[in-house]
Design an enzyme around this catalytic site. Structure first.
Site, PDB file in Angstrom:
ATOM      1  N   LYS A  13      17.055   4.228  80.059  1.00  0.00           N
ATOM      2  CA  LYS A  13      17.105   4.028  81.503  1.00  0.00           C
ATOM      3  C   LYS A  13      18.104   5.001  82.106  1.00  0.00           C
ATOM      4  O   LYS A  13      19.021   5.499  81.449  1.00  0.00           O
ATOM      5  CB  LYS A  13      17.472   2.595  81.869  1.00  0.00           C
ATOM      6  N   VAL A  68      23.115   7.620  71.622  1.00  0.00           N
ATOM      7  CA  VAL A  68      23.997   6.523  71.237  1.00  0.00           C
ATOM      8  C   VAL A  68      25.256   6.580  72.104  1.00  0.00           C
ATOM      9  O   VAL A  68      25.842   7.646  72.297  1.00  0.00           O
ATOM     10  CB  VAL A  68      24.367   6.627  69.741  1.00  0.00           C
ATOM     11  N   MET A 123      22.707   5.136  78.560  1.00  0.00           N
ATOM     12  CA  MET A 123      21.271   5.071  78.810  1.00  0.00           C
ATOM     13  C   MET A 123      20.637   3.831  78.182  1.00  0.00           C
ATOM     14  O   MET A 123      19.425   3.752  78.034  1.00  0.00           O
ATOM     15  CB  MET A 123      20.582   6.341  78.314  1.00  0.00           C
ATOM     16  N   ALA A 124      21.470   2.868  77.813  1.00  0.00           N
ATOM     17  CA  ALA A 124      21.024   1.544  77.340  1.00  0.00           C
ATOM     18  C   ALA A 124      20.288   1.607  76.010  1.00  0.00           C
ATOM     19  O   ALA A 124      19.373   0.824  75.766  1.00  0.00           O
ATOM     20  CB  ALA A 124      20.163   0.847  78.388  1.00  0.00           C
ATOM     21  N   ASP A 166      22.033  -5.165  80.424  1.00  0.00           N
ATOM     22  CA  ASP A 166      20.948  -4.196  80.544  1.00  0.00           C
ATOM     23  C   ASP A 166      19.704  -4.567  79.744  1.00  0.00           C
ATOM     24  O   ASP A 166      18.659  -3.920  79.880  1.00  0.00           O
ATOM     25  CB  ASP A 166      21.415  -2.805  80.085  1.00  0.00           C
TER      26      ASP A 166
END
Length: 307
Positions: free
Chosen positions: A10, A96, A100-101, A137
């Site tokens: 995301k 990682v 960016m979830a 998230d």
């Protein structure tokens, strides 16, 4: 007997952050957009719960029961009174510790995969409730597309999108701790009034219309100053993206991945090439969104989970 689920990364096109709550969390107006960088999570029956991982920076992924994928299997199994005896294998492609979830994606992917493998047939509402227990998230990783997250980000409202948006993502040479970024946000905000977080009407309209220029003009991230305070070198990456012609630049979530909105796929590739040549980041990827959330790619349902 195994099930594989693909789950996307995301980008936060808006991240409005309120003051710290008594429980230590912050109220958010968090506008998520799922983009086409994916992890694949495969679950298969095993003698006991174990987690393995492959892909970029896989050595940084915890493989114990604290991994969100393992926690998801445990949570679903506990609700059904069964043993979470599965092998969870994560094929990483989402950065990682990059904002960016990626970990949240693995949790959502493992939850859907276990539900399918065990034939649980949990409702979407139950799956989302488990996701919310796992992390702020995780619900969006299950749903994908575009959504407004309120509360601490876990209460989702789906958003309309009228087109595809093209992005470049630059990965930094080290990670950033999300709790550390929020602590720095609190430190920088000390002594001033923090307004209630609300979604930008202009940004929501830009998403609905598929208007890239309007979206570029309305991107925002209240955590960006905190991320830059802890990781000043990110400013050089953002500047390199501006010089490369990106329409807008921002830190993705709590960072340290930086995101660059471009006009189309060709412009994204040109921006990516310039960022690679800039020496300001470790790796660069392109992706477009919105894309669907967690999706079963292949698998066979196990007929009877072990009690």
């Amino acid at each position: 007997m195994s099930v594989t689920v693909r789950v996307p990364a995301k980008v936060n096109v808006q991240l409005a952050v309120g003051a710290a709550r008594p429980d230590g969390f912050h109220d958010l107006a968090n506008v998520f957009l799922a983009v086409g960088l994916y992890d694949e999570v495969t679950v298969a029956p095993a003698d006991e719960l174990r987690v393995t991982c492959e892909g970029p920076d896989a050595d940084q992924v915890p493989l114990d029961r604290g991994n969100l994928a393992a926690r998801a299997a445990i949570a679903l199994a506990a609700r059904r009174g069964i043993e979470p005896a599965v092998h969870i294998h994560i094929a990483k492609d989402i950065p990682v510790a990059g904002g960016m979830a990626g970990g949240s994606a693995d949790g959502a992917g493992a939850l859907l995969a276990c539900d399918t493998l065990w034939g649980v047939g949990a409702s979407r509402a139950e799956l989302l409730a488990i996701c919310a227990e796992l992390g702020s998230d995780v619900p969006f990783s299950l749903v994908g597309g575009a959504a407004l997250g309120t509360g601490r980000g876990e209460r989702l409202t789906a958003l309309e999108t009228g087109g595809t948006f093209y992005w470049v993502f630059a990965m930094a040479g080290r990670g950033l701790s999300t709790p550390a970024v929020f602590r720095e946000f609190d430190r920088l905000a000390e002594g001033r009034r923090i307004p209630e977080p609300v979604a930008s009407p202009e940004l929501l309209a830009a998403l609905a219309k598929g208007d890239t220029d309007a979206l570029a003009a309305s991107l925002s991230n209240d955590l960006q100053p905190a991320a830059l305070s802890l990781f000043p070198e990110l400013a050089d990456t953002l500047e390199a993206g501006r010089r490369a012609g990106a329409l807008a630049t921002l830190v993705s979530g709590s960072g340290p991945t930086t995101a660059f909105l471009t006009r189309d796929a060709g412009a994204a590739e040109k921006t990516a090439e310039a960022l690679r040549a800039s020496g300001t980041c470790r790796t660069v990827r392109t992706a477009a969104g919105p894309v669907p959330g967690a999706t079963v790619l292949r698998g066979n349902r196990r007929l009877a989970p072990r009690p």
